[in-house]
Design a protein around this motif. Sequence first.
Motif, PDB file in Angstrom:
ATOM      1  N   ASP A 123       5.662   8.119   3.172  1.00 51.51           N
ATOM      2  CA  ASP A 123       5.481   6.666   3.127  1.00 51.51           C
ATOM      3  C   ASP A 123       4.044   6.288   2.779  1.00 51.51           C
ATOM      4  O   ASP A 123       3.805   5.291   2.087  1.00 51.51           O
ATOM      5  N   ARG A 124       3.086   7.063   3.250  1.00 51.50           N
ATOM      6  CA  ARG A 124       1.682   6.763   2.926  1.00 51.50           C
ATOM      7  C   ARG A 124       1.388   7.017   1.457  1.00 51.50           C
ATOM      8  O   ARG A 124       0.618   6.275   0.840  1.00 51.50           O
ATOM      9  N   VAL A 125       2.015   8.035   0.886  1.00 53.94           N
ATOM     10  CA  VAL A 125       1.896   8.255  -0.553  1.00 53.94           C
ATOM     11  C   VAL A 125       2.497   7.072  -1.308  1.00 53.94           C
ATOM     12  O   VAL A 125       1.906   6.561  -2.269  1.00 53.94           O
ATOM     13  N   ASP A 126       3.669   6.605  -0.873  1.00 55.25           N
ATOM     14  CA  ASP A 126       4.314   5.464  -1.533  1.00 55.25           C
ATOM     15  C   ASP A 126       3.430   4.228  -1.482  1.00 55.25           C
ATOM     16  O   ASP A 126       3.281   3.510  -2.482  1.00 55.25           O
ATOM     17  N   GLY A 127       2.841   3.950  -0.323  1.00 51.45           N
ATOM     18  CA  GLY A 127       1.981   2.775  -0.195  1.00 51.45           C
ATOM     19  C   GLY A 127       0.742   2.877  -1.054  1.00 51.45           C
ATOM     20  O   GLY A 127       0.298   1.879  -1.650  1.00 51.45           O
ATOM     21  N   TRP A 128       0.157   4.059  -1.122  1.00 54.43           N
ATOM     22  CA  TRP A 128      -1.022   4.303  -1.973  1.00 54.43           C
ATOM     23  C   TRP A 128      -0.685   4.053  -3.442  1.00 54.43           C
ATOM     24  O   TRP A 128      -1.384   3.301  -4.131  1.00 54.43           O
ATOM     25  N   ARG A 129       0.411   4.656  -3.892  1.00 50.89           N
ATOM     26  CA  ARG A 129       0.770   4.546  -5.305  1.00 50.89           C
ATOM     27  C   ARG A 129       1.162   3.111  -5.662  1.00 50.89           C
ATOM     28  O   ARG A 129       0.747   2.585  -6.712  1.00 50.89           O
ATOM     29  N   GLN A 130       1.947   2.465  -4.805  1.00 49.21           N
ATOM     30  CA  GLN A 130       2.378   1.092  -5.082  1.00 49.21           C
ATOM     31  C   GLN A 130       1.193   0.139  -5.217  1.00 49.21           C
ATOM     32  O   GLN A 130       1.166  -0.727  -6.091  1.00 49.21           O
ATOM     33  N   THR A 131       0.213   0.309  -4.338  1.00 46.29           N
ATOM     34  CA  THR A 131      -0.947  -0.592  -4.357  1.00 46.29           C
ATOM     35  C   THR A 131      -1.747  -0.430  -5.641  1.00 46.29           C
ATOM     36  O   THR A 131      -2.183  -1.416  -6.249  1.00 46.29           O
ATOM     37  N   LEU A 132      -1.930   0.810  -6.076  1.00 53.02           N
ATOM     38  CA  LEU A 132      -2.663   1.043  -7.326  1.00 53.02           C
ATOM     39  C   LEU A 132      -1.877   0.504  -8.522  1.00 53.02           C
ATOM     40  O   LEU A 132      -2.455  -0.133  -9.424  1.00 53.02           O
ATOM     41  N   GLU A 133      -0.584   0.738  -8.553  1.00 50.68           N
ATOM     42  CA  GLU A 133       0.217   0.285  -9.685  1.00 50.68           C
ATOM     43  C   GLU A 133       0.264  -1.235  -9.769  1.00 50.68           C
ATOM     44  O   GLU A 133       0.192  -1.811 -10.864  1.00 50.68           O
ATOM     45  N   ARG A 134       0.372  -1.902  -8.621  1.00 48.31           N
ATOM     46  CA  ARG A 134       0.410  -3.367  -8.624  1.00 48.31           C
ATOM     47  C   ARG A 134      -0.923  -3.969  -9.063  1.00 48.31           C
ATOM     48  O   ARG A 134      -0.956  -5.074  -9.602  1.00 48.31           O
ATOM     49  N   ALA A 135      -1.990  -3.239  -8.816  1.00 47.90           N
ATOM     50  CA  ALA A 135      -3.315  -3.700  -9.252  1.00 47.90           C
ATOM     51  C   ALA A 135      -3.632  -3.230 -10.670  1.00 47.90           C
ATOM     52  O   ALA A 135      -4.737  -3.473 -11.165  1.00 47.90           O
TER      53      ALA A 135
END
Length: 341
Positions: free
Chosen positions: A201-213
């Motif tokens: 889940d922490r990997v998912d949150g990291w990746r999602q935040t970068l992609e959205r930005a």
Amino acid sequence: MSQQPGARAAVMNDVARLAGVSHQTVSRVLNNHPSVREETRERVLQAVRQLNYRPNALARGLAGRRSRVIGVVSFDTILYGPAATLLGVERAARRAGYGISIVTLEQLDRAGVMAAVDALTEQSVAGVVIIAPLMTAAAAVHSLPTGVPAVVVESDAAGELPAVSVDQVAGARLAVQHLLDLGHETVWHIAGPRDWVEARDRVDGWRQTLERADRRVPPLVNGDWSPRSGYEAGELIAGRPDVTAVFCANDQQALGLLRSLHERGVRVPEDVSVVGFDDIPEAAFLTPPLTTVRQDFDEVGRRGLAVLLELLDADEPGPATHPRVAPTLVVRASSGPPRAR
């Protein structure tokens, strides 16, 4: 049916499965409760005879009133998160007037969890809390005997069972967004073990935040929760001038990373900002003090117990709930703006 030499003695859940009823119904039959239909009573008694079941004396004595003991299934670990979760459950139980009986397993596999729940049921616990952060626990959780009041904590693999956990994805977003807001172009991530729900889940949150930005997603650096894995990741990071910010999957990895960077002459946060996860008691005393994501394990324990007590009070179980506890970001001196180029 006679008991075979060396075979496991039948327990109440065996009777319940064979008769197709809940273990509470078996308990009512064994204690001559008047609310059981005659057809159901005979089916249970037939299963008792077939399995040669011998009720536990303590369980018989406690029947008809709620036990003041909660069973907890955990696994053998000194990692801060699971240990703090167990402590949070114990504190919540004590505040609610319950004691706890703990079964600690070396592995959270199906056979171990089933045996642990059977053992706790034989002790007439009021209900069971299962601490299941490993993905391998999913099959075990799905296979729990019907009729056993149970809540899973620190897992998303509960299926039809209620589950209480910290929102790990949201915690990772807090960490990464903090570093982006400081002006870093992207954020590297030292991940936890792949078979852990929280690490995923922490990997998912990291990746999602970068992609959205609309930021570059760097290659994932694999770790195993240990300071050593953070230290070894530092050998890679220290040699890359393009790395200005690192989000570690837990504070132990961040501790190792800080040591590794220091030995290689990389300043924190002037050259590289570091953010951890957990807010271990030592985080504020590292050099520099560690920016991290705090998990409220006491709240996880409180909500988990509250959900379990609701199950015990309900006449009929409703839809499973999956409440999430919000994490918080604790900003300290290990994170800052990127160095001027």
